[in-house]
Enzyme design. Structure first.
Site, PDB file in Angstrom:
ATOM      1  N   ALA A   1       0.842  -1.193   0.000  1.00 51.30           N
ATOM      2  CA  ALA A   1       0.000   0.000   0.000  1.00 51.30           C
ATOM      3  C   ALA A   1       0.883   1.251   0.000  1.00 51.30           C
ATOM      4  O   ALA A   1       2.067   1.180   0.346  1.00 51.30           O
ATOM      5  CB  ALA A   1      -0.912   0.004   1.224  1.00 51.30           C
TER       6      ALA A   1
ATOM      7  N   GLN B   1       0.964   3.648   2.030  1.00 53.00           N
ATOM      8  CA  GLN B   1       1.493   3.876   3.381  1.00 53.00           C
ATOM      9  C   GLN B   1       1.995   2.571   4.015  1.00 53.00           C
ATOM     10  O   GLN B   1       1.888   2.362   5.226  1.00 53.00           O
ATOM     11  CB  GLN B   1       0.426   4.514   4.272  1.00 53.00           C
ATOM     12  N   SER B   2       2.563   1.688   3.229  1.00 55.03           N
ATOM     13  CA  SER B   2       3.011   0.388   3.749  1.00 55.03           C
ATOM     14  C   SER B   2       4.179   0.527   4.732  1.00 55.03           C
ATOM     15  O   SER B   2       5.182   1.183   4.431  1.00 55.03           O
ATOM     16  CB  SER B   2       3.444  -0.488   2.574  1.00 55.03           C
ATOM     17  N   ASN B   3       4.036  -0.129   5.870  1.00 53.21           N
ATOM     18  CA  ASN B   3       5.157  -0.223   6.814  1.00 53.21           C
ATOM     19  C   ASN B   3       6.220  -1.199   6.313  1.00 53.21           C
ATOM     20  O   ASN B   3       7.405  -1.040   6.582  1.00 53.21           O
ATOM     21  CB  ASN B   3       4.650  -0.705   8.181  1.00 53.21           C
TER      22      ASN B   3
ATOM     23  N   VAL C   1       7.130  -1.702   3.233  1.00 54.67           N
ATOM     24  CA  VAL C   1       7.982  -1.032   2.256  1.00 54.67           C
ATOM     25  C   VAL C   1       9.019  -0.151   2.968  1.00 54.67           C
ATOM     26  O   VAL C   1      10.197  -0.147   2.614  1.00 54.67           O
ATOM     27  CB  VAL C   1       7.112  -0.201   1.282  1.00 54.67           C
TER      28      VAL C   1
END
Ligand SMILES: *Cc1c(COP(=O)(O)O)cnc(C)c1O
Length: 344
Positions: free
Chosen positions: A77, A79-81, A83
């Protein structure tokens, strides 16, 4: 203990996490919930604001290094953590990071697009590609493979970190090990736990934790709180991952179907979308314990725990361990929405 995890030590692993993370009592939240609540602080695993992904990525970067990769490709996503932590690990290991940013959340504002994990990714120097259909998991998986193919033709050696089913759940091995870490801590403190609560998204943390506990002969209930898909679909997913873990580790009959508990009562309106129960849980945890939860994952997990406690899922005053899986930077990305719930 590690022999109970079968062939786990054969999987290459790059240390990225500061372990063990502490388990803390949460006395004021306990009073609010009518439980005896403990928090496993996996939001403090150390790398790039921490979270559950550091434990998972140790095995993906282990595999990447074993294959001689110089570049990592990941999808997630906006706002992926995952990533953000992967990009930090890549930076630390001197690898390039290519990110497919999936549009999974409708009606987002400029803060969502620029702050939190996006800002941190920019600081880490990620190369971003847009992916418009965030709910098409298989399509996202194919698109990320196409990015890797393009990099290969340029002479790079990319390693793809896959999230979709159909790939060995290497990330879950991190939570098999976390189960071992928790059991050692509880035994050292003489604490008996009746149930554990954890977010269930890709499912790697939930499946790994459950599998690790059962492999150690621990029958503590594990409740997964759905953050991405409904309980029925997630139950199938966790079952498949546990079966795959058994195959990878050379173990048999570790997790049974009755072991898989999922609750999807706080998922609506969908992935990454704040709801009133979650906003209330975030404010409560901050004001009772000085503990920050996020709108996408841990806030929903706390809201789910409150719903389960209200439904008398646990014995009165029972000992419950909340796995704080991180996600703190998303607080800032959802800042304008959270602001509405804060009383002056
Ligand atoms: C990814 C994530 C989860 C969900 O974990 P999975 O292993 O994907 O199921 C929970 N909490 C936070 C903060 C996360 O970033």
């Amino acid at each position: 203990m590690s022999t109970k995890f079968g062939r786990l030590s054969e999987y290459p692993r790059v240390p990225l996490s500061v372990l063990p993370t502490v388990i803390q009592p949460a006395p004021r939240l306990s009073t609010e919930l009518g439980l005896n609540l403990y928090v496993k602080r996996d939001d403090m695993t150390g790398l790039a604001f921490g979270g559950n992904k550091t434990r998972q990525l140790e095995f993906y970067f282990g595999a990447a290094q074993a294959q001689g990769a110089d570049t990592v490709v990941i999808t997630g996503a906006v706002q992926s953590n995952y990533v953000r932590v992967a990009a930090a690990a890549a930076a630390r290991l001197g690898m390039d990071m290519h990110v497919q940013a999936e549009e999974r959340v409708p009606d987002v504002d400029a803060t969502y697009r620029q702050s939190g994990n996006v800002l941190l990714g920019d600081l880490l120097g990620v190369h971003r590609y847009a992916y418009p259909l965030g709910e098409d998991e298989d399509g996202a998986d194919r698109a990320v493979q196409a990015i890797a193919e393009g990099l290969r033709t340029e002479g790079r050696k990319p390693y793809v970190i896959p999230l979709a089913p159909g790939h060995p759940p290497l990330g879950a091995l991190g939570y098999v090990l976390a189960a071992g870490e928790i059991v050692v801590q509880l035994q050292a403190n003489g604490t008996r736990i009746d149930a554990m609560i954890i977010g269930s998204g890709s499912g790697f943390s939930h499946a790994g934790l459950l599998f690790g506990l059962r492999a150690l002969g621990q029958d503590i209930a594990v409740h997964g709180i759905c953050v991405r898909r409904d309980a029925q679909a997630q139950t199938v997913r966790i079952g498949l991952q546990c079966a795959e873990l058994a195959r990878m580790l050379g173990l048999q009959d570790v997790v049974s179907e009755q072991d898989i508990n999922l609750f999807d009562g706080v998922l609506a309106p969908g992935y990454g979308q704040l709801n009133p129960a979650t906003a209330d849980a975030i404010v409560l945890a901050a004001r009772c314990e000085g503990l920050f939860l996020d709108p996408v994952y841990t806030g929903k997990v706390m809201a789910g725990l409150m719903a389960l406690a209200a439904n008398k899922t646990f014995p009165e005053g029972g000992n419950v361990l909340f796995l704080h899986t991180g996600g703190t930077p998303a607080v800032f990305a959802y800042g304008s929405q959270l602001q509405h719930w804060v009383e002056p």
